[in-house]
Design an enzyme around this catalytic site. Structure first.
Site, short mmCIF file in Angstrom:
data_model
loop_
_atom_site.label_atom_id
_atom_site.label_comp_id
_atom_site.label_asym_id
_atom_site.label_seq_id
_atom_site.Cartn_x
_atom_site.Cartn_y
_atom_site.Cartn_z
N GLU A 34 -1.17 2.72 -11.97
CA GLU A 34 -1.73 2.68 -10.62
C GLU A 34 -0.70 2.92 -9.53
O GLU A 34 -1.04 3.46 -8.48
CB GLU A 34 -2.50 1.38 -10.36
CG GLU A 34 -1.65 0.14 -10.29
CD GLU A 34 -2.47 -1.12 -10.05
OE1 GLU A 34 -3.51 -1.05 -9.39
OE2 GLU A 34 -2.04 -2.18 -10.53
N ARG A 51 -6.67 -2.22 2.58
CA ARG A 51 -8.08 -2.09 2.19
C ARG A 51 -8.55 -0.63 2.17
O ARG A 51 -9.64 -0.32 1.72
CB ARG A 51 -8.97 -2.86 3.17
CG ARG A 51 -8.68 -4.33 3.22
CD ARG A 51 -9.55 -5.00 4.25
NE ARG A 51 -10.93 -4.98 3.84
CZ ARG A 51 -11.50 -5.90 3.07
NH1 ARG A 51 -10.79 -6.92 2.65
NH2 ARG A 51 -12.77 -5.82 2.75
N LYS A 103 -7.49 -2.27 -1.86
CA LYS A 103 -7.31 -3.58 -2.47
C LYS A 103 -8.63 -4.28 -2.78
O LYS A 103 -8.78 -4.92 -3.80
CB LYS A 103 -6.48 -4.46 -1.53
CG LYS A 103 -6.23 -5.83 -2.10
CD LYS A 103 -4.78 -6.06 -2.33
CE LYS A 103 -4.51 -7.35 -3.02
NZ LYS A 103 -3.91 -7.13 -4.35
N HIS A 110 -5.19 4.89 -35.77
CA HIS A 110 -6.57 5.38 -35.83
C HIS A 110 -6.82 6.50 -34.83
O HIS A 110 -7.96 6.80 -34.51
CB HIS A 110 -7.54 4.22 -35.62
CG HIS A 110 -7.41 3.17 -36.68
ND1 HIS A 110 -7.86 3.36 -37.97
CD2 HIS A 110 -6.81 1.95 -36.67
CE1 HIS A 110 -7.57 2.29 -38.69
NE2 HIS A 110 -6.93 1.43 -37.92
N TRP A 158 -11.39 3.79 3.67
CA TRP A 158 -11.30 4.28 2.29
C TRP A 158 -12.59 5.06 2.10
O TRP A 158 -13.67 4.48 2.01
CB TRP A 158 -11.20 3.10 1.32
CG TRP A 158 -10.95 3.51 -0.09
CD1 TRP A 158 -9.73 3.71 -0.67
CD2 TRP A 158 -11.93 3.76 -1.11
NE1 TRP A 158 -9.90 4.07 -1.99
CE2 TRP A 158 -11.24 4.11 -2.28
CE3 TRP A 158 -13.32 3.73 -1.15
CZ2 TRP A 158 -11.87 4.42 -3.48
CZ3 TRP A 158 -13.97 4.05 -2.34
CH2 TRP A 158 -13.24 4.39 -3.49
N CYS A 210 -12.10 -0.37 3.20
CA CYS A 210 -12.13 -0.25 4.66
C CYS A 210 -11.83 -1.61 5.28
O CYS A 210 -12.32 -2.63 4.82
CB CYS A 210 -13.47 0.21 5.22
SG CYS A 210 -14.01 1.80 4.60
N GLU A 248 -2.38 -5.14 -18.82
CA GLU A 248 -1.96 -5.35 -17.44
C GLU A 248 -0.70 -4.53 -17.13
O GLU A 248 -0.59 -3.91 -16.06
CB GLU A 248 -1.74 -6.85 -17.18
CG GLU A 248 -1.28 -7.22 -15.79
CD GLU A 248 -2.19 -6.74 -14.67
OE1 GLU A 248 -3.30 -6.26 -14.93
OE2 GLU A 248 -1.76 -6.81 -13.49
N LYS A 262 -0.31 -1.54 -14.31
CA LYS A 262 0.71 -1.55 -13.26
C LYS A 262 1.43 -0.21 -13.25
O LYS A 262 1.72 0.33 -12.19
CB LYS A 262 1.74 -2.67 -13.49
CG LYS A 262 1.22 -4.07 -13.27
CD LYS A 262 1.09 -4.49 -11.81
CE LYS A 262 -0.25 -4.30 -11.21
NZ LYS A 262 -1.37 -5.11 -11.55
N ASN A 284 -17.99 -0.95 6.94
CA ASN A 284 -17.40 -1.11 5.61
C ASN A 284 -18.58 -1.26 4.66
O ASN A 284 -19.44 -2.10 4.90
CB ASN A 284 -16.52 -2.36 5.61
CG ASN A 284 -15.98 -2.69 4.24
OD1 ASN A 284 -15.86 -1.82 3.38
ND2 ASN A 284 -15.65 -3.95 4.04
N GLY A 285 -18.62 -0.46 3.58
CA GLY A 285 -19.72 -0.57 2.63
C GLY A 285 -20.40 0.77 2.44
O GLY A 285 -19.83 1.82 2.75
C1 F6R Z 1 -4.82 -3.88 -10.01
C2 F6R Z 1 -5.77 -4.59 -9.17
C3 F6R Z 1 -7.21 -4.39 -9.44
C4 F6R Z 1 -8.00 -5.67 -9.17
C5 F6R Z 1 -9.50 -5.39 -9.28
C6 F6R Z 1 -10.32 -6.63 -9.06
O1 F6R Z 1 -3.51 -4.16 -9.66
O2 F6R Z 1 -5.41 -5.29 -8.26
O3 F6R Z 1 -7.45 -3.91 -10.73
O4 F6R Z 1 -7.60 -6.63 -10.08
O5 F6R Z 1 -9.87 -4.42 -8.34
O6 F6R Z 1 -10.13 -7.13 -7.78
P1 F6R Z 1 -10.45 -8.63 -7.43
O7 F6R Z 1 -9.52 -9.48 -8.24
O8 F6R Z 1 -10.21 -8.75 -5.98
O9 F6R Z 1 -11.87 -8.87 -7.82
#
Ligand code: F6R
Length: 613
Positions: A493, A27, A608, A509, A76, A2, A486, A490, A102-103
Site C-alpha cells: 500500500e 481522508r 484513511k 501449490h 477522494w 473525503c 499485515e 504495508k 462525503n459519501g
Molecule cells: C491499511 C489500512 C486499512 C484499514 C481498513 C479498515 O493500512 O489502514 O486496510 O485497516 O480500511 O479501516 P478501519 O479499521 O477504519 O475500519
C-alpha cells in the site's frame, strides 16, 4: 473518504478551513476546495490536487478571500475523475445552495432525470450535484434551509454527509449525515462541523456527535440540532480527551514513522484501560462483559476490513487456542452479502480503527438484525460503529493520521489478546498460573516494541536494496501467516511493490512458480512448533533464487546459514508474537517507500476512512 468542514464565527474562515482540511487530508486528497461567505456573497475556490495547491492559489489572488463563515472539502473521487470541475464545493444556479459532500448518492441518475424535467442542467460528473440541485429545488419553494433539507433527504438514497451554505441565510452553516461521520464543535462565539475531531482539536474539544439522519445548524456560537422531520433535538456535549499535539508530526518526517513509535504507548494505554489496580488481572465489566456473558458465548464471528481484518485473523488463532471457542473471521464486505446461518449465543466482534468503514458498519448491523450481540473494537471515540455496537472496547491509540495503520493495528491486537485471555479464564480453559504469566508477559510488550525500534536502522539499510523490487512474498504459518498478511499489505500500500502473503505450506501449490532471482521473500518464524516447517519453505524459495529476509524470535536456530538477512525479535509468549513481528515489517514497508521517494502518509488511490462500499 473525503474530509468536510464548516465554520461559523468571527474569525476569517479561509485560514481556519485550510488548516482544518490539512488535518483531514488523510481522508482523500485528489482535489480540494472551500467556499467563504462575506455578506450575501459566496466565493468558491477549488482545484484538482492537494490543499497546499489550493492554499497557494488563494494566496496569489489579487483580492483576499474574506468572510467569517464557510465550508471546505478534500476529495477522494468516487463519481467523476479528479478535476477542477468535479472538486467540491458544488453549487446550484446563482450559488443559491453551495455544498460539500462525503459519501455516495446512489440514485443520482434518477434524481438528475427528474430535475432535468424541472429545467435543471448539470455541469459536473459528480453524484453530489444532483443532491445539491434537489436541495436547491426545495429551497426555492420553501425559502427555508431546514424544510429544504428534510424534504431532500427523503429522496436521496445512499450514504452522505453534506455541509451546506444557503445564499439567503447568510451566517448559517448547515449539515446533515447518514452513514458518514459528522461532528459539531462548540467554541466561544464560533462553531465548527467536521468529519472528525482532529480537524478542530486546535480550536475546541467540546463536541456533539450527530446521529444518523440528524441535521445541524451553526450560527456563530449557536449550535442547533433537528431530526429528519425538522423537530428540534437536544444533544449532550462531549469532551474530547485527545491531545491536539497527537495530530502533529512531532519532529518525525512522516506521520507513519511517528505512529510506529507511538505503538508502545498505544499498547500500554489499551492495557491500562482494562487492567485492575494490581496489574494482575483484566476487568471487562465496564465493557459490558462479565463472566456470565463470557461463558455464554458459543461461537465468535470477527468481522473487519484490511488491517483490522488481519488483526482479526491473529485473534482467531489466539482465541481458539486459549479459550477453545470456535471463531470465524470474515471480511466485512463478504460477510454482509453472505447468507450464512448465524449461530444463536454467538458474539460478533467488529474491529475498526475509524469506526466508520461502510462495509464493517453494514456487517455489524446485519449481525444485530439477526439478534447477535456485537462488541466493537474501535479507536475513534463516538464513531458510528462505537455508538451502534452493544459494547465497545476502545483501543487507546489516539488519532491515527497516516493512511497505513500501525498503532491502531497494535491496539487492536492487544484488545483481542485480552478478550482471548478473559474468555479462557471465565470458562476455566486456562491454568491460573499460566493466566498470571500471560498477564505479566503482555505488559512487557511495550518495552519489547521499543527494543525493536532501537534497531530500525538495520531495516533502513537493507530496504535500500529493494528500490527496484517488482514483487515480494510474505510467508508464515498460523499466527505468523496472519502477520505476513499485515506485513505484505504495508509493503504494497505504501511502496507500490506487488506483494502477497502466502500461508507457507501453500507455496508449492502454485505461487512458487513466480519466484525469480532476487525476489524478496519475507519469512516470519515466531511459533516454535512450526519453525522447521516454515524454514523448509524458505529454503525452497532460496533455492529458486529468492532473497531470504527472516523475522524470527531470538533463540530460533533455523536458517542461520541460508538467510540473506535476519531480524531477531525479543522472546515473548507465542500468542503475543504478532505484536513484535509486525514492527520490522512496518519498518520495511516504510523504508522501501521512503527509498522510492513516495508519499508515505498519503499513498495513491487510498483514503484513511472508507465510508463507501
Ligand atoms: C491499511 C489500512 C486499512 C484499514 C481498513 C479498515 O493500512 O489502514 O486496510 O485497516 O480500511 O479501516 P478501519 O479499521 O477504519 O475500519
Amino acid at each position: 473518504m473525503c474530509g468536510i468542514l464548516g465554520y461559523s464565527g468571527e474569525r476569517q474562515a479561509a485560514e481556519i478551513l485550510l488548516d482544518g482540511l490539512a488535518k483531514l487530508e488523510y481522508r482523500g486528497y485528489d482535489s480540494a476546495g472551500i467556499a467563504v461567505v462575506n455578506g450575501d456573497k459566496i466565493t468558491v475556490e477549488k482545484n484538482k490536487g492537494r490543499i497546499q495547491t489550493l492554499r497557494e492559489r488563494i494566496k496569489k489572488n489579487q483580492t483576499p478571500l474574506t468572510g467569517t463563515f464557510g465550508i471546505g472539502h478534500t476529495r477522494w473521487a468516487t463519481h467523476g475523475e479528479p478535476s477542477d470541475t468535479n472538486a467540491h464545493p458544488l453549487w446550484s444556479d446563482d450559488l443559491l445552495v453551495v455544498a460539500v459532500h462525503n459519501g455516495i448518492v446512489e440514485n443520482y441518475k434518477e434524481l438528475k432525470q427528474e430535475l432535468t424535467s424541472y429545467g435543471y442542467s448539470f455541469y459536473s460528473q459528480t453524484d453530489t450535484e444532483a443532491a445539491v440541485k434537489l436541495i436547491d429545488y426545495y429551497y426555492r419553494q420553501e425559502n427555508d434551509p431546514l424544510r429544504a433539507i428534510t424534504k431532500a433527504i427523503k429522496k436521496i438514497e445512499g450514504s452522505y454527509c453534506f455541509v451546506l451554505l444557503f445564499k439567503n441565510n447568510p451566517g448559517e452553516v448547515w449539515g446533515v449525515r447518514k452513514d458518514n461521520p459528522l461532528i459539531a464543535g462548540q467554541g466561544k462565539g464560533e462553531s465548527f462541523l467536521a468529519s472528525d475531531v482532529s480537524a478542530i482539536l486546535q480550536d475546541t474539544r467540546q463536541v456533539y456527535y450527530l446521529d444518523n439522519m440528524e441535521i445541524v445548524k451553526l450560527n456563530k456560537g449557536d449550535v442547533r440540532f433537528y431530526d429528519s422531520e425538522g423537530h428540534a433535538v437536544y444533544k449532550k456535549i462531549s469532551l474530547v480527551t485527545w491531545d491536539s499535539q497527537a495530530a502533529e508530526k512531532g519532529g518525525f518526517e512522516h506521520f507513519m514513522m511517528k505512529e510506529i513509535h507511538e505503538q508502545a504507548r498505544a499498547v500500554k494505554d489499551t492495557l491500562r484501560s482494562v487492567l485492575n489496580t494490581d496489574a494482575e488481572k483484566f476487568d471487562l465489566n465496564d465493557l459490558g462483559l462479565n463472566d456470565e456473558n463470557l461463558k455464554s458465548v458459543s461461537r465468535i464471528y470477527i468481522v473487519a476490513c484490511g488491517s483490522a481484518y488481519h488483526a482479526g485473523v491473529v485473534a482467531q488463532y489466539v482465541i481458539e487456542d486459549l479459550a477453545k471457542i470456535p471463531v470465524r473471521v470474515e471480511l466485512a464486505s463478504e460477510f454482509r452479502y453472505r447468507k450464512m446461518p448465524l449461530e444463536k449465543n454467538s458474539l460478533a466482534i467488529i474491529i475498526s480503527q475509524s469506526g466508520e468503514t461502510a462495509d464493517t458498519l453494514a456487517a455489524m448491523r446485519l449481525a444485530k438484525n439477526n439478534g447477535i450481540k456485537t462488541l466493537a473494537i474501535v479507536n475513534v471515540v463516538g464513531s458510528t460503529i462505537a455508538r451502534e455496537a452493544d459494547n465497545v472496547f476502545y483501543t487507546m491509540a489516539g488519532p491515527e493520521i497516516a493512511v497505513a495503520t500501525t498503532k491502531a493495528y497494535s491496539g487492536q491486537l492487544i484488545a483481542c489478546y485480552i478478550l482471548a485471555l478473559e474468555f479462557a479464564r471465565a470458562r476455566n480453559e486456562i491454568d491460573r498460573n499460566y493466566y498470571s504469566e500471560l498477564v505479566r508477559d503482555i505488559q512487557r510488550l511495550p518495552e519489547k516494541i521499543d527494543e525493536i525500534l532501537d534497531e530500525k536502522e538495520r531495516i533502513k539499510e537493507i530496504a535500500g536494496s529493494f528500490i527496484d523490487s517488482e514483487g515480494a512474498f510474505y510467508l508464515g504459518r498460523n499466527i505468523d501467516y496472519a502477520v505476513a498478511m499485515e506485513g505484505s499489505l504495508k509493503m504494497k500500500e505504501i511502496s507500490y511493490v506487488h506483494s502477497e502473503a502466502i500461508a507457507a505450506g501453500e507455496m508449492k501449490h502454485g505461487p512458487i512458480s513466480l519466484i525469480e532471482r532476487g525476489m524478496l521473500i519475507v519469512g516470519i518464524l515466531t511459533q516454535k512448533s512450526l519453525y522447521a516447517k516454515t524454514a523448509s519453505n524458505m529454503i525452497e524459495a532460496k533455492s529458486r533464487g529468492g532473497f531470504i529476509f527472516n523475522v524470527m524470535t531470538r533463540g530460533c536456530e533455523f536458517l542461520k546459514d541460508e538467510a540473506d538477512f535476519i531480524f531477531y525479535i525479543p522472546d515473548t509468549d507465542e500468542h503475543f508474537a504478532a505484536s513484535l513481528a509486525v514492527i520490522p515489517l512496518q519498518l520495511l514497508g516504510y523504508y522501501v517507500a521512503v527509498a522510492r521517494k513516495l508519499d508515505v502518509d498519503k499513498p495513491r488511490n487510498l483514503a484513511k476512512s472508507v465510508t463507501v462500499e
